[in-house]
Design an enzyme around this catalytic site. Structure first.
Site, PDB file in Angstrom:
ATOM      1  CB  SER A 271      39.566   1.777 -24.170  1.00  0.00           C
ATOM      2  OG  SER A 271      38.707   0.992 -23.402  1.00  0.00           O
ATOM      3  CE  LYS A 275      34.847   4.639 -21.124  1.00  0.00           C
ATOM      4  NZ  LYS A 275      34.170   3.638 -21.887  1.00  0.00           N
ATOM      5  CD1 TRP A 362      33.780  -3.608 -21.170  1.00  0.00           C
ATOM      6  CD2 TRP A 362      31.985  -4.688 -20.378  1.00  0.00           C
ATOM      7  NE1 TRP A 362      33.549  -3.169 -19.890  1.00  0.00           N
ATOM      8  CE2 TRP A 362      32.458  -3.810 -19.389  1.00  0.00           C
ATOM      9  CE3 TRP A 362      30.859  -5.474 -20.110  1.00  0.00           C
ATOM     10  CZ2 TRP A 362      31.841  -3.681 -18.137  1.00  0.00           C
ATOM     11  CZ3 TRP A 362      30.248  -5.337 -18.859  1.00  0.00           C
ATOM     12  CH2 TRP A 362      30.727  -4.456 -17.896  1.00  0.00           C
ATOM     13  CG  HIS A 413      38.965  -3.398 -25.496  1.00  0.00           C
ATOM     14  ND1 HIS A 413      38.137  -2.441 -26.034  1.00  0.00           N
ATOM     15  CD2 HIS A 413      39.563  -2.825 -24.430  1.00  0.00           C
ATOM     16  CE1 HIS A 413      38.241  -1.335 -25.316  1.00  0.00           C
ATOM     17  NE2 HIS A 413      39.097  -1.534 -24.338  1.00  0.00           N
TER      18      HIS A 413
HETATM   19  C1  GTR Z   1      36.941  -1.201 -19.148  1.00  0.00           C
HETATM   20  C2  GTR Z   1      35.806  -0.217 -19.045  1.00  0.00           C
HETATM   21  C3  GTR Z   1      35.500   0.339 -20.396  1.00  0.00           C
HETATM   22  C4  GTR Z   1      36.747   0.758 -21.153  1.00  0.00           C
HETATM   23  C5  GTR Z   1      37.947  -0.097 -20.849  1.00  0.00           C
HETATM   24  C6  GTR Z   1      39.309   0.505 -21.172  1.00  0.00           C
HETATM   25  O1  GTR Z   1      37.210  -1.856 -17.980  1.00  0.00           O
HETATM   26  O2  GTR Z   1      34.710  -0.903 -18.521  1.00  0.00           O
HETATM   27  O3  GTR Z   1      34.569   1.392 -20.287  1.00  0.00           O
HETATM   28  O4  GTR Z   1      37.027   2.090 -20.970  1.00  0.00           O
HETATM   29  O5  GTR Z   1      38.048  -0.445 -19.533  1.00  0.00           O
HETATM   30  O6  GTR Z   1      39.558   1.684 -20.987  1.00  0.00           O
HETATM   31  O7  GTR Z   1      40.174  -0.287 -21.545  1.00  0.00           O
END
Ligand code: GTR
Length: 434
Positions: A271, A275, A362, A413
């Site tokens: 996540s 990045k 998402w 996720h």
């Molecule tokens: C979310 C964000 C994503 C992702 C995620 C995470 O809220 O919108 O870009 O990075 O968090 O890090 O779990």
């Protein structure tokens, strides 16, 4: 006269309220999330194999120059520039060693890299005892809640920097709570790593820059300010940049540790940490494999698809992650001089794994897959097979027998043992383990 006055005042107030309704509506529509592929406007991806002046990149030597161009574009427009100047060589302190950790399977080692007297970066390592005196290949990744959250092992030193509420003693303290031990352990399948001969190295992201917007006061950014500077310039790094920087500093340490095979460090991130891992892997060629687990927007997913999270969502919910200039691309994806497949291409010729989850819409799983596909011509330039699969794969059917692999698994996720099993297979293949 008085009446006219009040009439004018009322009209004016009405007009103002209408204006605010319409700007709110605009803001809402800006934040609207699209999941319908049919609503993606036509777009053209920038070509990684063309220089900024449109001349083609024809050889690996050309790519070396194109790489520099792309790194600069990502730095100036997306993640912000990582400072050139070096900090004084950090003091490194081994703070604990436990040779019989995790039921005797691992040696647990904790090392503090003092980036400054106020910025201790605590590195937690589990190295496989089965390796004997041989240096072990490792996975390196940032964690969300403090090293203590990655395993229930009571011997792990608690994070001392700010932690998010989920890991804190109380809503207001932001100090790591005992109860946060092992909070995130399900995402770090250290037993699988150890049993397959790999070690795990992890660092808490908050040691580099806590994950909230405080104007970069508590992160490492001020260590690099020019005299009189009070915040990063519009094209200088934000929080993701600082996290990526920390991964490289962890690598500096790993290069000095004889128990680790520094040529076999697989960089992993989930996540937002995905990045950071991609940005670190793009800048620092010492990472031998890079793994993006559901990194989504600002990670592996193509921004121009506009599916799920968009640049505008990232920048409004996490204004500290990217450089300020990135905000000028809110709802202007086409104006961005790069797209995320070019970030993935910057990993070439090193092996790259991109993974998604079915219920993680998402993050735009298909956009992550397409990012990996569109990075592949750069691998081909090296004579390597990237992701040549054309059809979006079925769930739990990993694809890519070459230097880029991809899977979409069932579920939400997260990071699961299924994901780790794939990453271990991938590392086995590329690290040529018997
Ligand atoms: C979310 C964000 C994503 C992702 C995620 C995470 O809220 O919108 O870009 O990075 O968090 O890090 O779990």
């Amino acid at each position: 006269m008085k009446r006219l006055h009040s009439y004018l005042l009322k009209t004016c107030l009405l007009f103002m309220s209408l204006l605010s309704i319409s700007t709110n509506a605009l803001a809402q529509s800006a934040a609207e999330t699209i999941y319908d592929e049919a609503r993606i406007p036509a777009y053209q991806l920038p070509d990684p194999l063309r220089f900024n002046d449109a001349t083609p990149v024809k050889s690996v030597a050309d790519w070396t120059r194109r790489r520099t161009e792309l790194l600069r574009l990502f730095a100036e427009n997306v993640y912000g520039k990582t400072p050139d100047q070096k900090l004084p060589k950090p003091r490194v302190e081994v703070t604990s060693v436990e040779k019989l950790a995790l039921g005797g399977k691992a040696t647990r080692k904790e090392v503090t890299v003092w980036l400054s007297p106020q910025h201790p970066m605590r590195v937690l390592m589990y190295l496989p005892n089965s390796a004997g005196s041989k240096p072990a290949p490792v996975f390196l990744g940032l964690n969300f809640y403090g090293n203590q959250a990655t395993n229930a092992d009571p011997g792990i030193t608690m994070a001392t920097s700010w932690v998010p509420e989920q890991a804190a003693n109380s809503m207001s303290s932001h100090r790591a709570a005992e109860a946060s031990r092992g909070l995130d352990a399900h995402q770090w399948d250290v037993n699988a790593m150890l049993s397959r001969g790999y070690g795990l190295v992890t660092v808490y992201c908050g040691d580099l820059d806590p994950d909230f917007h405080d104007g970069y006061k508590n992160g490492i950014q001020p260590l690099f300010y020019k005299s009189g500077q009070t915040k990063p310039d519009s094209s200088e790094w934000g929080t993701v940049g600082a996290w990526a920087y920390g991964l490289s500093r962890a690598m500096d340490y790993l290069e000095t540790d004889p128990a680790v095979d520094a040529r076999q460090v697989a960089l992993f991130g989930h996540s937002r940490m995905g990045k950071a891992a991609l940005w670190a892997g793009a800048q620092d060629l010492r990472f031998a494999i890079v793994i993006s687990n559901e990194s989504g927007e600002g990670g592996a997913a193509l921004a121009r698809r506009r599916i799920g999270e968009r640049i505008v969502h990232l920048n409004s919910r996490f204004p500290h992650w990217f450089c300020d200039k990135f905000k000028t691309f809110n709802e202007r994806e086409d104006a961005l001089p790069v797209d995320q497949h070019e970030l993935l291409a910057l990993i070439a010729p090193r092996p790259l794994y991109v993974a998604s989850a079915e219920d993680d819409k998402w993050s735009d799983p298909k956009g992550e897959f397409m990012g990996a596909q569109a990075a592949s011509p750069v691998y081909a330039l090296f004579g390597l097979k990237g992701l040549t699969t054309t059809a979006f794969p079925a769930v739990n059917q990993p694809v890519g027998g070459g230097h880029i692999a991809y899977h979409i698994r069932t579920g939400k996720h997260d990071v699961t043992p299924y994901d780790w099993a794939r990453y271990l297979d991938f590392a086995d293949t590329h690290f040529k383990k018997k």
